[in-house]
Design an enzyme around this catalytic site. Sequence first.
Site, PDB file in Angstrom:
ATOM      1  N   CYS A   1     -28.057  -8.065  24.205  1.00 40.87           N
ATOM      2  CA  CYS A   1     -27.447  -9.206  23.516  1.00 40.87           C
ATOM      3  C   CYS A   1     -27.297  -8.817  22.042  1.00 40.87           C
ATOM      4  O   CYS A   1     -28.295  -8.515  21.379  1.00 40.87           O
ATOM      5  CB  CYS A   1     -28.387 -10.406  23.657  1.00 40.87           C
ATOM      6  SG  CYS A   1     -27.871 -11.880  22.776  1.00 40.87           S
TER       7      CYS A   1
ATOM      8  N   CYS B   1     -20.181  -8.810  21.750  1.00 46.05           N
ATOM      9  CA  CYS B   1     -21.032  -9.716  22.526  1.00 46.05           C
ATOM     10  C   CYS B   1     -20.959  -9.230  23.967  1.00 46.05           C
ATOM     11  O   CYS B   1     -19.861  -8.918  24.456  1.00 46.05           O
ATOM     12  CB  CYS B   1     -20.509 -11.147  22.406  1.00 46.05           C
ATOM     13  SG  CYS B   1     -21.263 -12.313  23.567  1.00 46.05           S
TER      14      CYS B   1
ATOM     15  N   ASP C   1     -30.851 -11.084  28.180  1.00 48.81           N
ATOM     16  CA  ASP C   1     -29.701 -11.608  27.427  1.00 48.81           C
ATOM     17  C   ASP C   1     -29.833 -13.125  27.389  1.00 48.81           C
ATOM     18  O   ASP C   1     -30.604 -13.720  28.152  1.00 48.81           O
ATOM     19  CB  ASP C   1     -28.381 -11.196  28.107  1.00 48.81           C
ATOM     20  CG  ASP C   1     -27.145 -11.749  27.385  1.00 48.81           C
ATOM     21  OD1 ASP C   1     -27.159 -11.807  26.135  1.00 48.81           O
ATOM     22  OD2 ASP C   1     -26.176 -12.139  28.053  1.00 48.81           O
TER      23      ASP C   1
HETATM   24  N1  DGL Z   1     -24.426 -11.916  25.144  1.00 47.83           N
HETATM   25  C1  DGL Z   1     -24.758 -12.452  23.841  1.00 47.83           C
HETATM   26  C2  DGL Z   1     -24.397 -11.444  22.757  1.00 47.83           C
HETATM   27  O1  DGL Z   1     -24.217 -10.277  23.050  1.00 47.83           O
HETATM   28  C3  DGL Z   1     -24.147 -13.799  23.743  1.00 47.83           C
HETATM   29  C4  DGL Z   1     -24.752 -14.609  22.667  1.00 47.83           C
HETATM   30  C5  DGL Z   1     -24.729 -16.082  22.887  1.00 47.83           C
HETATM   31  O2  DGL Z   1     -25.426 -16.527  23.787  1.00 47.83           O
HETATM   32  O3  DGL Z   1     -24.092 -16.754  22.080  1.00 47.83           O
HETATM   33  O4  DGL Z   1     -24.322 -11.751  21.605  1.00 47.83           O
END
Ligand code: DGL
Length: 259
Positions: A73, A183, A10
């Site tokens: 992610c 997210c 992620d």
């Molecule tokens: N955990 C990421 C997602 O699911 C976060 C994205 C980010 O770093 O902006 O989109």
Amino acid sequence: MNKQPIGIFDSGVGGTSIWKEIHALLPYEQAIYLADSKNAPYGPKGKEAIIGLSIKNTELLLRKGCKLIVVACNTATTNAIDVLRNTYKVPFIGIEPAIKPAALQTRTNAVGILATKGTLSSALFSKTSDLFAGNIQVIEQIGDGIVPLIENGNLHSEDMKILLKSYVQPMINANIDCLVLGCTHYAYLIPILETLLPKHVRIIDSGEAVAKQTKAVLKQGDLLSTETEKTISQFFTNGNLDIIKSLVGHVYDVERLDF
Ligand code: DGL
């Protein structure tokens, strides 16, 4: 091959919410988790940058011998999973906002979706949204500022509450009855969101579905672990050790690694 680990990555600590679901469903699978916190947030970066970071993370997990990779992610999945699948031989599991279950469940015909800019502006998200939510009102909200607060250890702060309230109020005004969390960081917001949303609003995230899909793909490829003892997952971060430890639990092995 079967005893090789599952790789999970992620943009930071958010994907640990997915690791928890996978570890609960598949306790005999060894997992290696990469938190690319140094480069978080991915959301405001362009598609090419997100693809480049996803390739970097994938190659590190492949060097560590992973048999399957979970892109934990939404931003990386919606922008880069096609490139990853076309470039590497291992199976990839991705995560996308659960817009289809929300569209099927809504009774008010209005659903909210909170996700990053990178996810909401992706072609994959538009396609899924058009396909399943064409006839309902979808209130999209970019979760600007949420990921940095979590990455800096301010998950349970007043600033977070104020920010979230400003994001969900227009959705409440539009009479949503489902809120999709698009997210993986946002899974950690559920207890706060429950205090801000009317009781009848369902919060929907995709964590459990990703774990089930991981199991199905491992089974299909005859890749399920033959281990009979519960395994210890390994975590690597290029950011703050304490923040990831506070989310996964201090019993786990977390190492700092520059990648
Ligand atoms: N955990 C990421 C997602 O699911 C976060 C994205 C980010 O770093 O902006 O989109």
